[in-house]
Design a protein around this motif. Structure first.
Motif, PDB file in Angstrom:
ATOM      1  N   SER A  63      -8.515   2.025   2.359  1.00 11.69           N
ATOM      2  CA  SER A  63      -9.182   0.799   1.952  1.00 11.69           C
ATOM      3  C   SER A  63      -8.844  -0.077   3.312  1.00 11.69           C
ATOM      4  N   THR A 103      -5.201  -1.123   3.388  1.00 19.01           N
ATOM      5  CA  THR A 103      -4.226  -0.496   4.335  1.00 19.01           C
ATOM      6  C   THR A 103      -4.680  -0.322   5.549  1.00 19.01           C
ATOM      7  N   GLN A 135       1.549   3.299   2.485  1.00 21.86           N
ATOM      8  CA  GLN A 135       0.940   4.522   2.851  1.00 21.86           C
ATOM      9  C   GLN A 135       0.690   4.460   4.403  1.00 21.86           C
ATOM     10  N   VAL A 166       0.842  -1.115  -0.137  1.00 21.62           N
ATOM     11  CA  VAL A 166      -0.076   0.030  -0.075  1.00 21.62           C
ATOM     12  C   VAL A 166       0.882   1.202  -0.113  1.00 21.62           C
TER      13      VAL A 166
END
Length: 304
Positions: free
Chosen positions: A170, A173, A54, A52
């Protein structure tokens, strides 16, 4: 139709978790609950983070640490203590009490009404689990019982807070953040309170890979996705499918006997899951939104 798909997708997670007990007792080194929890959470979380790319920001750092501790660090540590100290027949009913705990915590933290049908479904589910796995020869270890109840409370709190604190990211994540946080919190505890793991065998490696990739990364993506779309009481009741799958796997894979009482217990659990869904569907529109944990618009904002 969409709701049914959400239910089926979320139910995959506890169905897979039903294999955790047999994997823990047959493939993993015994007596290392902190290390086992650590190696289940951290590698899976780091792998998902690489995907991801993030990180949390602002207030989400603290929230993710709290959720990681409740859903993984504390819960898995106590769960493995329970698995090591209690036979599965005692551990499963003890930890399944979390279905009732979720109903109470959802009332306190989300304002969800306590519906008699939902409570009845939770009680029936616990009774069904006891019928499935409890035997007359089951021994009670006080430490194991306390650890089981504490694990259930940790999971219940993590389930409700995961619904209350929904970040604008999401489920993939969200899972990456929590798994990594949970693993990092377990790292110093494992190093401080347990001896180093012995050299891992091929079976040990296979067990860790399965629990990390399938039993953690995949299942918690589905679980947190379900929590974002369904009421916590509905999702927690799906967790009762885990001991059902554990017994069915023992029957199908290990050649264990499936008694008529166990078959009846499985039927009771399935009815309890159905009743939980009925309790939610029977709610009036305004109450239904409240029960689903739909907080004000700020609930998904990073600053909350």
């Amino acid at each position: 139709m969409a709701r049914n798909l959400d239910l089926l997708t979320t139910a995959i997670a506890p169905a897979i978790w039903g294999s955790t007990y047999i994997v823990t007792t047959h493939l993993l080194p015994q007596g290392y609950p902190l290390h086992v929890a650590l190696l289940r959470a951290l590698p899976a979380g780091l792998l998902l983070l690489l995907i991801v790319r993030q990180l949390p920001h602002g207030a989400w750092w603290l929230k993710v640490l709290i959720l990681g501790a409740l859903n993984f660090s504390v819960f898995w540590w106590l769960l493995f203590v329970t698995a090591y100290r209690l036979p599965g027949g005692v551990a499963a009913p003890v930890t399944s009490i979390q279905t009732l705990m979720v109903i109470g915590l959802a009332r306190l933290w989300l304002g969800s009404p306590i519906r008699p049908l939902a409570v009845a479904a939770a009680v029936a589910g616990i009774f069904g689990v006891a019928l499935i796995v409890l035997t007359p020869k089951a021994a009670l270890d006080p430490v194991g019982v306390v650890a089981g109840f504490a694990a259930a409370l940790s999971m219940a709190a993590g389930t409700v807070l995961s619904r209350r604190w929904q970040p604008p990211v999401s489920p993939l994540t969200f899972s990456a953040w929590q798994l990594t946080a949970g693993g990092l919190l377990l790292l110093p505890a494992a190093l401080a309170f347990e001896p180093a793991l012995p050299p891992l065998t091929g079976a040990n490696m296979a067990g860790f890979l399965y629990l990390g990739l399938i039993g953690s990364a995949l299942t918690y993506i589905l679980w947190f996705r379900g929590l974002a779309r369904l009421a916590p009481s509905v999702v927690s009741t799906l967790g009762l499918l885990s001991p059902v799958m554990a017994v069915l796997l023992g029957w199908l894979v290990a050649g264990e006997t499936l008694t008529p009482i166990q078959v009846f217990g499985i039927a009771v659990v399935l009815v309890s899951v159905w009743l939980s869904q009925r309790a939610q569907q029977a709610a009036p529109p305004a109450a239904s939104a409240e029960a689903a944990g739909k907080a004000p618009a700020l609930s998904g904002a990073p600053t909350r």
